[in-house]
Scaffold this motif. Structure first.
Motif, PDB file in Angstrom:
ATOM      1  N   GLU A   1       0.836  -1.205   0.000  1.00 31.87           N
ATOM      2  CA  GLU A   1       0.000   0.000   0.000  1.00 31.87           C
ATOM      3  C   GLU A   1       0.868   1.251   0.000  1.00 31.87           C
ATOM      4  O   GLU A   1       1.979   1.236   0.520  1.00 31.87           O
ATOM      5  CB  GLU A   1      -0.875   0.038   1.258  1.00 31.87           C
ATOM      6  CG  GLU A   1      -2.139  -0.769   1.163  1.00 31.87           C
ATOM      7  CD  GLU A   1      -3.260  -0.017   0.462  1.00 31.87           C
ATOM      8  OE1 GLU A   1      -2.989   0.911  -0.329  1.00 31.87           O
ATOM      9  OE2 GLU A   1      -4.422  -0.361   0.705  1.00 31.87           O
TER      10      GLU A   1
ATOM     11  N   ILE B   1      -2.038   4.302   4.541  1.00 34.98           N
ATOM     12  CA  ILE B   1      -3.175   3.832   5.321  1.00 34.98           C
ATOM     13  C   ILE B   1      -3.719   5.043   6.062  1.00 34.98           C
ATOM     14  O   ILE B   1      -3.022   5.650   6.880  1.00 34.98           O
ATOM     15  CB  ILE B   1      -2.769   2.733   6.310  1.00 34.98           C
ATOM     16  CG1 ILE B   1      -2.174   1.553   5.550  1.00 34.98           C
ATOM     17  CG2 ILE B   1      -3.977   2.306   7.140  1.00 34.98           C
ATOM     18  CD1 ILE B   1      -1.550   0.498   6.437  1.00 34.98           C
TER      19      ILE B   1
ATOM     20  N   LEU C   1      -8.571  -0.980   3.685  1.00 34.97           N
ATOM     21  CA  LEU C   1      -7.605  -2.049   3.904  1.00 34.97           C
ATOM     22  C   LEU C   1      -8.205  -3.175   4.744  1.00 34.97           C
ATOM     23  O   LEU C   1      -7.950  -4.354   4.485  1.00 34.97           O
ATOM     24  CB  LEU C   1      -6.337  -1.497   4.551  1.00 34.97           C
ATOM     25  CG  LEU C   1      -5.219  -2.500   4.772  1.00 34.97           C
ATOM     26  CD1 LEU C   1      -4.818  -3.199   3.476  1.00 34.97           C
ATOM     27  CD2 LEU C   1      -4.025  -1.805   5.411  1.00 34.97           C
TER      28      LEU C   1
ATOM     29  N   VAL D   1       0.730  -6.908   5.544  1.00 37.53           N
ATOM     30  CA  VAL D   1       0.624  -5.598   4.911  1.00 37.53           C
ATOM     31  C   VAL D   1       1.951  -4.865   5.001  1.00 37.53           C
ATOM     32  O   VAL D   1       2.600  -4.860   6.052  1.00 37.53           O
ATOM     33  CB  VAL D   1      -0.475  -4.742   5.588  1.00 37.53           C
ATOM     34  CG1 VAL D   1      -0.540  -3.353   4.965  1.00 37.53           C
ATOM     35  CG2 VAL D   1      -1.825  -5.444   5.503  1.00 37.53           C
TER      36      VAL D   1
END
Length: 183
Positions: A103, A106, A112, A129
């Motif tokens: 990613e 966030i 997510l 992640v």
């Protein structure tokens, strides 16, 4: 694109390209230890993660495969709509795979959180992640993020894949967008 190319659009550079490069290298060393002897699939979340995914993949010294997913919960605004839509699904079967979601940022964690649940339902061996940026103050759900580049303030940021109205993605640094640009 350099910050001088968009003079007046940013209020501050938070993280420059050298800081990004150095931190991604550190994260890759941890990933290599954790995924030694594992078949790892990097799943990039389009469009924002393109820069992170490309640089992360090039820095890693272990064999990887990559796939992309596009989800949307923003529309054209600056805050999440709360409704997640899959715009592009994975081409890869996740059964038995070690999945590392890549990613760019966030924020609230809502998208997510939904994505993690979706991918975990597909039978992977593991799902973790990796995010370049995280805004702890913006979090509305608790998500375990194994690899975090930088915690940043809850400001509207652009650059290094992050955009506003599809602009600024190619800025090599991460900067705070001036309010007059999006007001």
């Amino acid at each position: 694109m350099e910050p001088r190319d968009i003079d007046g659009d940013l209020t501050e550079i938070l993280i420059d390209q050298e800081q990004i490069r150095a931190r991604l290298a550190e994260m890759c060393r941890s990933i290599e230890i954790d995924y030694a002897d594992k078949d790892v699939l990097l799943v990039g979340v389009l469009k924002g993660a393109v820069m992170v995914m490309a640089d992360l993949a090039r820095e890693l010294t272990l064999p990887i495969t990559m796939d992309w997913m596009a989800v949307s919960s923003y529309g054209s605004g600056t805050s999440s709509s709360g409704v997640v839509r899959i715009l592009k699904d994975l081409d890869t079967d996740l059964t038995g795979r070690h999945v590392l979601i890549v990613e760019d940022i966030i924020d609230s964690g809502l998208t997510l959180s939904w994505l993690l649940a979706n991918l975990k339902s597909r039978g992977p061996a593991s799902v973790e992640v990796c995010a370049l940026l995280r805004k702890p103050e913006a979090a509305t759900v608790d998500i375990d993020v194994k690899y975090v580049g930088f915690d940043i303030p809850n400001k509207f940021v652009v650059g290094y894949g992050l955009d506003y109205a599809e602009k600024y993605r190619n800025l090599r640094s991460v900067g705070i967008l001036a309010p007059h640009v999006y007001s």
